[in-house]
Design a protein around this motif. Structure first.
Motif, PDB file in Angstrom:
ATOM      1  N   ASP A   1      43.965 -26.276  21.796  1.00  0.00           N
ATOM      2  CA  ASP A   1      45.000 -25.694  20.936  1.00  0.00           C
ATOM      3  C   ASP A   1      44.294 -25.116  19.707  1.00  0.00           C
ATOM      4  O   ASP A   1      43.818 -25.841  18.846  1.00  0.00           O
TER       5      ASP A   1
ATOM      6  N   ARG B   1      38.320 -27.680  16.360  1.00  0.00           N
ATOM      7  CA  ARG B   1      39.465 -27.281  17.195  1.00  0.00           C
ATOM      8  C   ARG B   1      39.383 -27.861  18.591  1.00  0.00           C
ATOM      9  O   ARG B   1      38.303 -28.010  19.155  1.00  0.00           O
ATOM     10  N   ASP B   2      40.533 -28.111  19.137  1.00  0.00           N
ATOM     11  CA  ASP B   2      40.637 -28.475  20.552  1.00  0.00           C
ATOM     12  C   ASP B   2      41.089 -27.216  21.299  1.00  0.00           C
ATOM     13  O   ASP B   2      40.993 -26.127  20.767  1.00  0.00           O
TER      14      ASP B   2
ATOM     15  N   ASN C   1      45.179 -23.754  17.098  1.00  0.00           N
ATOM     16  CA  ASN C   1      45.747 -23.921  15.758  1.00  0.00           C
ATOM     17  C   ASN C   1      45.671 -25.350  15.262  1.00  0.00           C
ATOM     18  O   ASN C   1      46.200 -25.667  14.209  1.00  0.00           O
ATOM     19  N   ARG C   2      45.031 -26.193  16.054  1.00  0.00           N
ATOM     20  CA  ARG C   2      44.981 -27.591  15.681  1.00  0.00           C
ATOM     21  C   ARG C   2      43.526 -27.982  15.415  1.00  0.00           C
ATOM     22  O   ARG C   2      42.655 -27.755  16.256  1.00  0.00           O
ATOM     23  N   HIS C   3      43.251 -28.546  14.238  1.00  0.00           N
ATOM     24  CA  HIS C   3      41.893 -28.972  13.874  1.00  0.00           C
ATOM     25  C   HIS C   3      41.928 -30.478  13.680  1.00  0.00           C
ATOM     26  O   HIS C   3      42.470 -30.954  12.689  1.00  0.00           O
ATOM     27  N   ASP C   4      41.392 -31.237  14.617  1.00  0.00           N
ATOM     28  CA  ASP C   4      41.549 -32.679  14.447  1.00  0.00           C
ATOM     29  C   ASP C   4      40.296 -33.395  13.972  1.00  0.00           C
ATOM     30  O   ASP C   4      40.249 -34.613  13.954  1.00  0.00           O
TER      31      ASP C   4
ATOM     32  N   ARG D   1      33.943 -29.813  19.862  1.00  0.00           N
ATOM     33  CA  ARG D   1      34.960 -29.548  18.830  1.00  0.00           C
ATOM     34  C   ARG D   1      34.293 -29.342  17.480  1.00  0.00           C
ATOM     35  O   ARG D   1      34.681 -28.474  16.706  1.00  0.00           O
TER      36      ARG D   1
END
Ligand SMILES: *Cc1c(COP(=O)(O)O)cnc(C)c1O
Length: 399
Positions: free
Chosen positions: A222, A219-220, A224-227, A213
């Motif tokens: 998904d 990103r995962d 649009n998701r940056h965790d 990641r």
């Protein structure tokens, strides 16, 4: 030079030209696929690197990125120290500094030119987090000894394998001894792509997911998701496929390098030189074949004599890493945090060694020419160019 071609210091331009047709096919496949990142070629490279070398490989954009990801993976506290050798490329230190770690520079062993285990042990403090073993010129650092020092002091081990893809100790591949193995796949390394690329091998499954990641902007699956706050460190599909192709050829290339080195070493044994060591449990893979001469003057005179014979020799690296202006007089006016211990062996090696051309694409007659030029210098044929050079000072040889 008498009509003979110039023998360049590095061979990757020849290598890429020889692979031209294969690369054209690969390029067409990438264009037809319409996938330029995170595709099947990147997955395949990770899979074959894992089969060949073990661990959990993550293809990345450069060796510098692989090192930076490894230092991230250490999860140290700012100010924690990492022990690094004085003879390495600046990336080894820069990547640590980028992760708020403090590189502690120690001397090399005069025979192997790799980290001196005694100097490593002497540099350990309560803040030390990791030992960074650089496998210089294609020779594995002594991972048994460094590993036992690390275990005794509870330290992590990061391997900088940028110059040593395919090298081993006791039959085990470099990059799989430490917590992290970091490879440069720059086009000019023993294994490479078309420009910049790299590979990180993590040994601990738990950290792999986080690092995958991290090199993809956090990103995962998904998109649009940056965790987590990551960096952009992906490889592209074209490089991944070219590296995978070269990985098939790497063992035979290493054999050819070793064959050339055996010829050099046999021809040079009686000369006043220190030759690269080919320790019995650590076969050298000869990214560079560095001979150490008696003095800086002799190294310069030898390089000038070789240049007169149409042979480009070089110093890799002409100064120990902490003598770079980034540390001694940085343009920002701000010296990056680091600590040095005395490095007399590295100082001397840097100024007295000469790397001879060594790459699989050299022809046998070129190898002969190189041998003749070196032995000719020591028979006295280089005396005149030596005099010219004494007044001219250091010559710069590109790389
Ligand atoms: C080449 C190299 C690097 C950096 O690799 P890049 O792919 O150029 O970022 C790091 N360490 C060593 C020892 C190298 O030779």
């Amino acid at each position: 030079m008498s009509g003979l071609g110039v023998i360049s210091a590095a061979g990757h331009a020849r290598r890429i030209r020889l692979l031209r047709n294969d690369i054209h096919v690969i390029l067409d496949e990438v264009i037809d696929s319409g996938v330029y990142h995170d595709g099947p070629r990147t997955e395949r490279l990770a899979a074959i690197a894992g089969e060949r070398w073990g661990g959990f490989p993550i293809p990345v954009s450069s060796g510098t990125m692989a090192l930076t990801a490894a230092f991230r993976g250490l999860a140290g506290e700012p100010g924690d120290e990492v022990v690094v050798p004085a003879m390495t490329f600046p990336s080894t230190l820069f990547a640590a500094i980028a992760c708020d770690l403090v590189p502690v520079v120690v001397d090399i062993d005069p025979m192997t030119r790799n980290l001196d285990p005694t100097a490593v042990e002497a540099a350990i403090t309560p803040r030390t987090r990791a030992i960074v073993a650089v496998h210089l010129h294609g020779l594995a650092a002594d991972m048994h000894r460094l590993g036992s020092i690390a275990r005794r002091h509870g330290l992590a081990v990061i391997e900088d394998c940028a110059q040593a893809a395919g090298a081993t100790q006791s039959g085990r591949f470099v990059g799989t001894f430490g917590d992290f193995g970091c490879f440069s796949l720059w086009v000019g390394k023993n294994l490479g792509g078309l420009g910049d690329a790299g590979l990180l091998i993590a040994r601990d499954r738990d950290r792999v997911a986080m690092l995958r990641r991290w090199v993809d902007l956090g990103r995962d699956d998904d998109r649009n998701r940056h965790d987590l706050v990551g960096d952009l460190g992906r490889i592209d599909e074209l490089d991944a496929a070219v590296v995978a192709h070269q990985l098939e050829l790497l063992p035979q290339w290493i054999e050819r390098r070793r064959g050339i080195a055996a010829g050099y070493s046999a021809a040079f044994t009686a000369l006043p030189l220190r030759l690269p060591s080919d320790e019995f449990d650590r076969p050298h893979t000869y990214y560079k074949y560095a001979i150490q001469t008696a003095s800086p003057h002799q190294a310069n005179a030898l390089m000038a004599h070789l240049a007169d014979s149409g042979i480009a020799a070089e110093q890799v690296y002409p100064v120990p890493v902490a003598s770079q202006p980034a540390f001694t007089s940085p343009v920002t006016g701000r010296t990056p945090g680091h600590r040095r211990t005395p490095v007399p062996v590295a100082e001397r090696f840097a100024r007295t060694h000469v790397c001879l051309p060594i790459y699989p694409e050299l022809t046998d007659s070129e190898v002969e020419r190189i041998i003749d030029a070196v032995t000719g210098y020591y028979r006295g044929e280089g005396a005149s160019s030596g005099k010219v050079l004494a007044t001219a000072g250091r010559v710069e040889h590109g790389s």
